[in-house]
Design a protein around this motif. Structure first.
Motif, short mmCIF file in Angstrom:
data_model
loop_
_atom_site.label_atom_id
_atom_site.label_comp_id
_atom_site.label_asym_id
_atom_site.label_seq_id
_atom_site.Cartn_x
_atom_site.Cartn_y
_atom_site.Cartn_z
N TYR A 153 -36.25 75.66 5.78
CA TYR A 153 -35.76 74.46 6.48
C TYR A 153 -34.88 74.84 7.66
CZ TYR A 153 -33.33 69.99 7.17
OH TYR A 153 -32.81 68.83 7.71
N SER A 219 -35.55 68.49 12.88
CA SER A 219 -35.55 69.31 11.67
C SER A 219 -36.98 69.55 11.21
CB SER A 219 -34.74 68.66 10.55
OG SER A 219 -35.50 67.66 9.91
N LYS A 224 -42.87 73.18 3.30
CA LYS A 224 -43.30 71.85 2.86
C LYS A 224 -44.12 71.13 3.92
CE LYS A 224 -39.33 71.10 -0.17
NZ LYS A 224 -38.00 70.46 -0.21
N ASN A 225 -44.36 71.78 5.05
CA ASN A 225 -45.16 71.20 6.14
C ASN A 225 -44.61 69.87 6.63
OD1 ASN A 225 -47.10 73.35 5.71
ND2 ASN A 225 -47.67 72.22 3.86
N GLN A 226 -43.29 69.84 6.81
CA GLN A 226 -42.67 68.61 7.31
C GLN A 226 -41.96 68.87 8.63
OE1 GLN A 226 -40.01 67.53 4.14
NE2 GLN A 226 -41.56 66.37 3.04
N GLN A 227 -41.91 67.82 9.41
CA GLN A 227 -41.21 67.90 10.68
C GLN A 227 -40.70 66.51 11.00
OE1 GLN A 227 -43.23 70.21 13.44
NE2 GLN A 227 -41.63 70.08 14.97
N THR A 228 -39.45 66.40 11.41
CA THR A 228 -38.94 65.08 11.77
C THR A 228 -37.89 65.19 12.86
OG1 THR A 228 -38.18 62.97 10.90
CG2 THR A 228 -37.13 64.92 10.01
#
Lengths: 338, 67
Positions: A153, A219, A224-228
């Motif tokens: 992260y 972020s 976890k293949n997340q992006q925001t």
């Protein structure tokens, strides 16, 4: 067009004009760990005019997995990160004016370090120092770029005094505890991703293309293949003591500074004496030789006794390894160093 | 109910009725976070009062210290 920077000059938003601006700029990087070595190498390759890099620590084996400027001999010899980083950076680009300081940055140091600086890049590992950078940035009107990572992260945000909210607006208080490299580990791509955001934002600022800045709190979690990204402009507070209408710069007040710090990624505590005085390492070595095992280099002395190890820097700071307990660390400190 | 959290459709138990409980569910309650619900950033003091409904679009960013 210079051969060396030709690919960067062909990139239209920079161009030859932007390259000249980069050459005339001075960046301060606080911290020469994972993020700091990444940003430093990128900016030095990009042809920054002057780079100041500061760090309080020395190279250890556990750093080599992700701290890209360091090699095995640096860890073997416990070379201070500032020294090892400068050596490698000059091999990369000898045209850059590189100032490296073995230093624990606190109130007095930051006010000196920011003089003449166009941009500060955060490569630190705790919020005490980030809030210090934040207040210095506001007081001297210097932009800074927050960046941080743990595990997979990462997070970054660019703070432009007078335009964006500052870190104090976003946090409202100093975060306590939470995950660290100690408890959650870290993989190198996380570092590289944060560095990519920070350096890209840095280049925009250096070529004065402020309209292209991200302007969002970014972020991601690579595993976890997340992006925001959140537009946090509405969080700018007129009542903020760091950037509001009545400013006290609370984190530039020495009484708000911690004198001991638990180091990220290790079972270690740093102790910083309230009065600064240089230590005579040779004298100390002969004194401690009867008590335990002593190793020395020109910058620091390592003293091992039982399960604990203390590292004493010339500037008086001491790392106590083998504990996360501040009071235990202080006890050992006072037991052996008076 | 199903929420769109950081662009992922995520099913959560219906008893998670407000943002505060949602943060506990994701073990983010000890972190400093910024939460946006349907395009509006919440004040930190309003997490418990902000009810969640099926289909809400939520962005959560939490601060970390490492580097």
């Amino acid at each position: 067009m210079s051969e060396r920077y030709s690919r960067q000059e062909i990139f239209a938003p920079i161009g030859a004009e932007g390259q000249e601006k980069i050459r005339n700029k001075h960046v301060l990087i606080v911290g020469a760990g994972a993020l700091g070595t990444g940003s430093a190498e990128a900016l030095v390759r990009a042809g920054i005019g002057k780079l100041t890099i500061v760090d309080r620590d020395y190279v250890e084996w556990s750093n080599l997995q992700r701290q890209q400027l360091y090699i095995e001999k640096d860890a073997q010899n416990r070379i201070p990160k500032a020294v090892a980083a400068k050596e490698r950076l000059l091999q990369v680009n000898s045209e850059v004016d590189i100032q490296a300081h073995i230093m624990d940055v606190s109130v007095g140091e930051i006010e000196e370090l920011v003089k003449g600086v166009h941009l500060i890049i955060d490569a630190t590992d705790n919020f005490d120092i980030r809030l210090l950078l934040n207040d210095a940035s506001q007081k001297y009107t210097i932009p800074w770029i927050y960046g941080s990572c743990v595990g997979s992260y990462g997070i970054s945000y660019t703070i432009i005094p007078g335009k964006t909210p500052c870190l104090n607006c976003l946090l409202e208080s100093v975060p306590l505890g939470g995950l660290t490299c100690d408890t959650a580990g870290i993989i190198s791509p996380t570092v590289q991703m944060v560095v990519a955001y920070q350096v890209t934002e840095a280049l925009k600022i250096l070529v004065e293309d402020f309209d292209s800045l991200l302007r969002k709190l970014q972020s991601f979690d690579l595993w976890k293949n997340q992006q925001t990204a959140i537009d946090v402009q509405s969080l700018k507070k007129d009542s903020c003591p760091s950037c509001g209408t009545v400013r006290t710069y609370p984190y530039l007040d020495f009484s708000n500074q911690t004198k001991t710090a638990i180091l990220c990624g290790r079972e270690s505590v740093q102790i910083r004496p309230s009065v600064q005085a240089e230590r005579n390492l040779d004298e100390l070595a002969s004194m401690l030789a009867h008590q335990g095992k002593v190793d020395q280099n020109p910058f620091l002395l390592s003293f091992t006794i039982d399960e604990k190890r203390m590292v004493i820097f010339k500037d008086g700071r001491v790392f106590v390894h083998g504990t996360k307990d501040v009071s235990e660390a202080k006890t050992l400190y006072h037991r052996y160093l008076g | 109910m199903e929420l769109l959290i950081n662009n992922d459709k995520i099913k959560i138990p219906d008893e998670i009725g407000n943002v505060s409980v949602l943060l506990e569910h994701f073990q983010l309650d000890k972190h400093i976070v910024i939460v946006e619900v349907n395009g509006v950033i919440l004040d930190k003091t309003n997490h418990r009062d902000t009810r969640l409904s099926d289909g809400d679009k939520i962005e959560i960013v939490h601060f970390v210290g490492g580097g």
